[in-house]
Write a protein that holds these residues in place. Structure first.
Motif, PDB file in Angstrom:
ATOM      1  N   PHE A  26      64.023  84.254  46.250  1.00 19.65           N
ATOM      2  CA  PHE A  26      63.177  84.642  47.381  1.00 19.65           C
ATOM      3  C   PHE A  26      62.241  83.486  47.763  1.00 19.65           C
ATOM      4  O   PHE A  26      62.069  83.164  48.947  1.00 19.65           O
ATOM      5  N   ALA A  27      61.643  82.860  46.747  1.00 17.04           N
ATOM      6  CA  ALA A  27      60.747  81.732  47.003  1.00 17.04           C
ATOM      7  C   ALA A  27      61.529  80.505  47.468  1.00 17.04           C
ATOM      8  O   ALA A  27      61.045  79.735  48.310  1.00 17.04           O
ATOM      9  N   ARG A  28      62.732  80.303  46.929  1.00 18.63           N
ATOM     10  CA  ARG A  28      63.556  79.163  47.350  1.00 18.63           C
ATOM     11  C   ARG A  28      63.923  79.264  48.828  1.00 18.63           C
ATOM     12  O   ARG A  28      64.009  78.257  49.529  1.00 18.63           O
ATOM     13  N   ASP A  29      64.164  80.486  49.290  1.00 24.32           N
ATOM     14  CA  ASP A  29      64.595  80.695  50.670  1.00 24.32           C
ATOM     15  C   ASP A  29      63.431  80.666  51.661  1.00 24.32           C
ATOM     16  O   ASP A  29      63.640  80.785  52.865  1.00 24.32           O
ATOM     17  N   ARG A  30      62.238  80.513  51.173  1.00 20.59           N
ATOM     18  CA  ARG A  30      61.067  80.491  52.045  1.00 20.59           C
ATOM     19  C   ARG A  30      61.104  79.249  52.938  1.00 20.59           C
ATOM     20  O   ARG A  30      61.343  78.143  52.449  1.00 20.59           O
ATOM     21  N   PRO A  31      60.901  79.387  54.246  1.00 17.32           N
ATOM     22  CA  PRO A  31      60.865  78.199  55.122  1.00 17.32           C
ATOM     23  C   PRO A  31      59.751  77.250  54.694  1.00 17.32           C
ATOM     24  O   PRO A  31      58.617  77.669  54.482  1.00 17.32           O
ATOM     25  N   VAL A  32      60.075  75.964  54.563  1.00 12.50           N
ATOM     26  CA  VAL A  32      59.086  75.008  54.052  1.00 12.50           C
ATOM     27  C   VAL A  32      58.463  74.163  55.153  1.00 12.50           C
ATOM     28  O   VAL A  32      57.531  73.397  54.896  1.00 12.50           O
ATOM     29  N   GLY A  33      58.966  74.252  56.383  1.00 13.68           N
ATOM     30  CA  GLY A  33      58.333  73.548  57.493  1.00 13.68           C
ATOM     31  C   GLY A  33      58.720  72.091  57.634  1.00 13.68           C
ATOM     32  O   GLY A  33      58.157  71.384  58.473  1.00 13.68           O
ATOM     33  N   TYR A  34      59.638  71.611  56.813  1.00 18.42           N
ATOM     34  CA  TYR A  34      60.127  70.236  56.938  1.00 18.42           C
ATOM     35  C   TYR A  34      61.483  70.179  56.258  1.00 18.42           C
ATOM     36  O   TYR A  34      61.934  71.154  55.637  1.00 18.42           O
ATOM     37  N   SER A  35      62.152  69.048  56.344  1.00 16.52           N
ATOM     38  CA  SER A  35      63.485  68.904  55.748  1.00 16.52           C
ATOM     39  C   SER A  35      63.396  68.083  54.461  1.00 16.52           C
ATOM     40  O   SER A  35      62.881  66.963  54.452  1.00 16.52           O
ATOM     41  N   ARG A  36      63.911  68.654  53.363  1.00 20.35           N
ATOM     42  CA  ARG A  36      63.887  67.950  52.069  1.00 20.35           C
ATOM     43  C   ARG A  36      65.129  67.087  51.858  1.00 20.35           C
ATOM     44  O   ARG A  36      65.144  66.243  50.960  1.00 20.35           O
ATOM     45  N   ASP A  37      66.172  67.303  52.648  1.00 26.16           N
ATOM     46  CA  ASP A  37      67.445  66.603  52.423  1.00 26.16           C
ATOM     47  C   ASP A  37      67.286  65.095  52.625  1.00 26.16           C
ATOM     48  O   ASP A  37      66.866  64.642  53.695  1.00 26.16           O
ATOM     49  N   GLY A  38      67.642  64.335  51.602  1.00 20.08           N
ATOM     50  CA  GLY A  38      67.609  62.882  51.707  1.00 20.08           C
ATOM     51  C   GLY A  38      66.226  62.279  51.769  1.00 20.08           C
ATOM     52  O   GLY A  38      66.071  61.098  52.105  1.00 20.08           O
ATOM     53  N   LEU A  39      65.203  63.067  51.468  1.00 15.85           N
ATOM     54  CA  LEU A  39      63.822  62.573  51.535  1.00 15.85           C
ATOM     55  C   LEU A  39      63.357  62.166  50.136  1.00 15.85           C
ATOM     56  O   LEU A  39      63.437  62.966  49.194  1.00 15.85           O
ATOM     57  N   ILE A  40      62.902  60.927  49.991  1.00 14.63           N
ATOM     58  CA  ILE A  40      62.374  60.462  48.715  1.00 14.63           C
ATOM     59  C   ILE A  40      60.957  59.944  48.922  1.00 14.63           C
ATOM     60  O   ILE A  40      60.541  59.697  50.062  1.00 14.63           O
ATOM     61  N   TYR A  41      60.206  59.842  47.817  1.00 11.24           N
ATOM     62  CA  TYR A  41      58.896  59.207  47.928  1.00 11.24           C
ATOM     63  C   TYR A  41      58.677  58.285  46.739  1.00 11.24           C
ATOM     64  O   TYR A  41      59.232  58.480  45.650  1.00 11.24           O
ATOM     65  N   ILE A  42      57.890  57.257  46.983  1.00 10.51           N
ATOM     66  CA  ILE A  42      57.576  56.244  45.982  1.00 10.51           C
ATOM     67  C   ILE A  42      56.061  56.237  45.806  1.00 10.51           C
ATOM     68  O   ILE A  42      55.313  56.141  46.787  1.00 10.51           O
ATOM     69  N   GLU A  43      55.616  56.377  44.568  1.00 13.04           N
ATOM     70  CA  GLU A  43      54.180  56.308  44.298  1.00 13.04           C
ATOM     71  C   GLU A  43      53.809  54.850  44.073  1.00 13.04           C
ATOM     72  O   GLU A  43      54.325  54.202  43.155  1.00 13.04           O
ATOM     73  N   THR A  44      52.935  54.331  44.914  1.00 16.50           N
ATOM     74  CA  THR A  44      52.564  52.906  44.853  1.00 16.50           C
ATOM     75  C   THR A  44      51.306  52.757  43.999  1.00 16.50           C
ATOM     76  O   THR A  44      50.190  52.911  44.490  1.00 16.50           O
ATOM     77  N   SER A  45      51.503  52.466  42.716  1.00 16.90           N
ATOM     78  CA  SER A  45      50.364  52.397  41.796  1.00 16.90           C
ATOM     79  C   SER A  45      49.546  51.118  41.981  1.00 16.90           C
ATOM     80  O   SER A  45      48.384  51.060  41.592  1.00 16.90           O
ATOM     81  N   SER A  46      50.129  50.070  42.564  1.00 17.74           N
ATOM     82  CA  SER A  46      49.375  48.838  42.823  1.00 17.74           C
ATOM     83  C   SER A  46      49.365  48.577  44.331  1.00 17.74           C
ATOM     84  O   SER A  46      50.013  49.267  45.108  1.00 17.74           O
ATOM     85  N   THR A  47      48.645  47.528  44.740  1.00 15.03           N
ATOM     86  CA  THR A  47      48.500  47.246  46.179  1.00 15.03           C
ATOM     87  C   THR A  47      49.669  46.455  46.751  1.00 15.03           C
ATOM     88  O   THR A  47      49.759  46.311  47.969  1.00 15.03           O
ATOM     89  N   ALA A  48      50.575  45.950  45.901  1.00  8.64           N
ATOM     90  CA  ALA A  48      51.643  45.065  46.381  1.00  8.64           C
ATOM     91  C   ALA A  48      52.501  45.733  47.449  1.00  8.64           C
ATOM     92  O   ALA A  48      52.752  45.155  48.517  1.00  8.64           O
TER      93      ALA A  48
END
Length: 795
Positions: free
Chosen positions: A452-474
């Motif tokens: 039920f929670a998985r099927d909840r509309p999330v308001g954006y597309s997760r497919d193929g979306l990645i994120y990188i946490e930039t711990s330094s300023t480089a």
């Protein structure tokens, strides 16, 4: 006497191999389940006890009333430390401030690694009683000392001595290793703390702290305390309650901030708060699985009692002879108890084998590192007591029942169990399947809630979306160049920077004002900074207005709201409206559908999105081109990022995978409940199989006569199965209201939850009935197909 008991018991087990196999196997499975659950409960209850000051450590938390709802926060403002030391410093042995535990890049020469760590007060190693392998716990007293865990020290220095060596943190600051501590166990709230750096350095290095060190409204830090020996934690909690309210004065009257101490012993098991009330947490599952373990063991004991009493007529002559030659009833009771304890001991030895086989799977499902405590006397004493208890419970009814037979009737062969003799067995069968059906229903509801929670509309597309946490300023400093290179490669569709990942809201603020706002209204808005391409990258869904654009210079003071924020603020036509955020006047340019960034089981938080520069943001969001290979795209992204930040370890996370982790606790509970439900059904069916076999044996001649008189296989099958079907149906009727009561209570702890529908109970009941029918049918059909000559030739 006892030796004789054992001899007779062994003879009986050898003579009745099938009966003994069912009893020992069923009881061993029940014991194995109880043992696994016992190990899991021990693991949960011993959480954080690694720290010697476990019972005197607490976290300072706060509660604020926002729009009539009390919200509990773990984070506190920086000035609270000075106020605590000034007013109540003598009440505590240690007061320790801490940053968030986050991944950082640590470098030694050409070697770069990424580990989680935190900036903490100098007293934190003493408070947490770190086991130092090198150096001392005073390693954070200087401004540039750093303590490393053993695993991090090995990763950086290998076999070389790390003491007094230099480590560069996030390619900026250099620290000297002043100590190495033993890795903290998984059963510690600080288990992922791979290094500890000085708190004073953090305070002086952060611009936002230096700009306003007396800011009481910015809740971004953590505070831990260790109370003095024999101090009353509840009394201390009450004493510090109004420190923040008294310092900030009238400005805080609307939110009514109240501080309190959350003892370490409650961090893991009592971590859930709802509207200011501690509603429990993991302790709920400790009780739940403890009860399940008891019931599963009870099911196995029921099998023993059922099969023993069912065979009462066969043992009636034995009892009669023993009584005729002088045996006392207490001696017969001792004999039957000896049999049941022997079976329990054999079952225990077999259960150890089951546990050894199941532990790797169980650890994976439960996300634990449990093992059998072979060297612990307490473990063996507990197991012995546990086995004797199971043996006595399982053998109590047969011992008392069989020893009550009258010797004269038993020896004459006129002893009959009577119609009422089957009542206890029927009750026990009903109890078995009631438990099984409740567990099946619970498993279905848990997985239905997850879906039920998985099927909840999330308001954006997760497919193929990645994120990188930039711990330094480089990476942040070269964002535009990285963006250009990746877009030219054709492997990505969009790239943007943000202050929070798509799966979380890291910042919030309550200093918003707008036309028509009720002066008494208090609210906390999620506060996320983004670059202009963020909406296109994540796939925002607009309901009004437009996205940020570099074509409009005025968008630097623009604001995008989510639907919840618009409803909460009561804005009828939000586009163009002015919203004051702190000291800045911003105008609304767009409204998006709610993005589910926090828990999928909770309402979406009102959130504002502001435009900013990539250099200030900690996250880089990238949408992979669906026409490109994900593997190739990751390789290209890795190469480009390493070209601009060669010293920074590259790591990325798929948003879909991170979102899926939000369901991990419920999935874990569902899998465990499913396993236990399956084992409960197995044990119940094992007993049912034995009962059906005994009934077929008992009605051996009756079946022969009926076949001679023309009864079909179907007639005889119906004759032998109908009683069992009725018992299972009755169990389903009892299980339905019981399951509904407990599951409805469980669902109510989620704001966003599924509904319990009738088909779930129907599916669980039909499933249990079909399994029981298949179990009984095997014996029934075998008996029905038997040649009647064999049963009648002795007449």
């Amino acid at each position: 006497m006892f030796k004789n008991y054992l001899k007779v018991a062994f003879r009986y087990l050898r003579k009745n191999k099938a009966h003994s196999f069912i009893n020992i196997t069923g009881l061993s499975v029940g014991m194995a389940v109880a043992m696994l659950i016992g190990l899991w409960i021990w693991s949960e209850l011993s959480f954080d006890k690694y720290h010697d000051n476990y019972d005197r450590i607490a976290q300072v938390m706060q509660q604020e009333t926002l729009d009539g709802t009390i919200r509990t926060e773990r984070t506190i403002p920086l000035p609270l430390e000075a106020a605590m030391r000034e007013s109540y410093g003598s009440e505590f042995k240690h007061i320790v401030m801490s940053s968030w535990t986050e991944n950082h890049t640590l470098s030694v020469g050409d070697k770069n690694v990424s580990y989680a760590g935190a900036f903490m007060g100098a007293a934190s190693p003493d408070m947490l009683t770190l086991h130092m392998l090198k150096g001392t716990r005073q390693g954070l007293t200087g401004p540039n000392g750093i303590l490393l865990s053993q695993s991090l020290a090995s990763a950086l220095f290998g076999e070389n001595d790390p003491m007094d060596q230099l480590v560069k943190l996030d390619q900026k600051a250099v620290f000297k290793v002043t100590g190495v501590y033993d890795d903290l166990p998984q059963q510690s709230s600080f288990h992922n703390l791979a290094f500890m750096a000085p708190w004073d350095f953090y305070v002086h290095a952060k611009d936002w702290i230096q700009r306003d060190p007396a800011n009481w409204t910015d809740n971004s830090l953590f505070m831990y305390v260790q109370a003095n020996d024999h101090a009353d934690m509840a009394r201390l909690s009450e004493k510090i309650k109004h420190i923040k309210r008294d310092r900030v004065g009238a400005a805080a009257n609307t939110s009514q901030p109240a501080l309190f101490l959350q003892p370490m012993r409650k961090w893991h098991l009592y971590a859930t708060f709802k509207n200011g009330v501690n509603t429990g947490g993991a302790i709920l599952y400790v009780w739940l699985f403890g009860i399940i373990g008891i019931f599963v063991l009870l099911l196995a004991c029921i099998n023993f009692m059922n099969l023993s009493t069912a065979r009462s007529e066969k043992r009636a002559r034995e009892v009669g002879i023993r009584k005729a030659v002088g045996s006392l009833r207490r001696q017969l009771i001792g004999q039957f108890y000896a049999e049941s304890v022997l079976i329990a001991l054999l079952a225990f030895m077999l259960s150890l084998a089951w546990v050894l086989l199941a532990l790797p799977f169980f650890n994976e499902v439960a996300n634990k590192k449990m093992f059998i405590l072979w060297a612990s006397p307490v473990f063996w004493l507990a197991c012995l007591g546990f086995t004797l208890f199971a043996g006595f419970i399982a053998g109590s009814y047969p011992a008392l029942y069989l020893s009550s037979f009258k010797p004269v009737k038993a020896l004459k062969g006129t002893f009959k169990a009577g119609r009422l003799a089957t009542v206890p067995r029927s009750v026990l069968v009903v109890l078995q399947f009631t438990v099984a059906v409740v567990l099946i229903t619970g498993t279905l509801i848990v997985f239905r809630q997850i879906q039920f929670a998985r099927d909840r509309p999330v308001g954006y597309s997760r497919d193929g979306l990645i994120y990188i946490e930039t711990s330094s300023t480089a990476l942040r400093d070269h964002f535009e160049a990285i963006q250009e290179d990746l877009l030219k490669s054709g492997t990505i569709m969009g790239i943007a920077a943000s202050s929070s990942p798509a799966t979380g809201v890291n910042n919030s603020r309550g200093d918003l004002d707008w036309s028509g706002k009720d002066p008494a209204m208090t609210a906390e808005f999620g506060n996320i900074g983004v670059t202009t391409t963020y909406g296109k990258t994540v796939g925002w869904q607009f309901t009004a207005g437009r996205d940020f654009s570099s074509q409009f210079l005025t968008d630097s003071s623009g604001l995008i709201l989510n639907e919840t924020a618009v409803k909460y603020m009561g804005l009828k036509n939000p586009i163009g409206k002015i919203v004051q955020v702190g000291t800045k006047q911003l105008h609304v340019i767009g409204v998006i559908k709610d993005m589910v960034m926090g828990s999928p089981y909770e309402p979406v938080k009102p959130t504002i999105f502001r435009m900013g520069k990539a250099g200030f943001f900690d996250y880089m969001n990238i949408r992979i081109n669906p026409q490109a290979s994900a593997h190739d795209a990751i390789d290209k992204i890795t190469a480009v990022c390493r070209a601009y930040a060669p010293a920074e370890p590259f790591s990325y996370k798929f948003v879909s995978e991170e979102y899926a982790k939000k369901f991990s606790d419920e999935e874990r509970i569902g899998k465990l409940a499913g396993c236990f439900a399956g084992l409960a059904i197995f044990i119940s069916c094992l007993g049912l199989f034995g009962m059906a076999a005994f009934m077929a044996e008992q009605r051996f001649k009756e079946i022969g006569v009926r076949k001679v008189l023309g009864a079909s296989v179907l007639n005889i099958w119906g004759l032998l199965t109908k009683d069992f079907v009725l018992l299972v149906l009755f169990a389903c009727l009892i299980a339905t209201p019981v399951a509904y009561y407990f599951l409805q209570s469980w669902l109510l702890k989620y704001d966003y939850h599924t509904e319990i529908t009738w088909w779930i109970f129907a599916a669980a009941g039909v499933g249990a009935l079909v399994i029981a029918l298949l179990t009984v049918s095997f014996q029934s059909i075998s008996a029905a197909l038997m040649n009647p000559v064999k049963s009648l030739r002795l007449e």
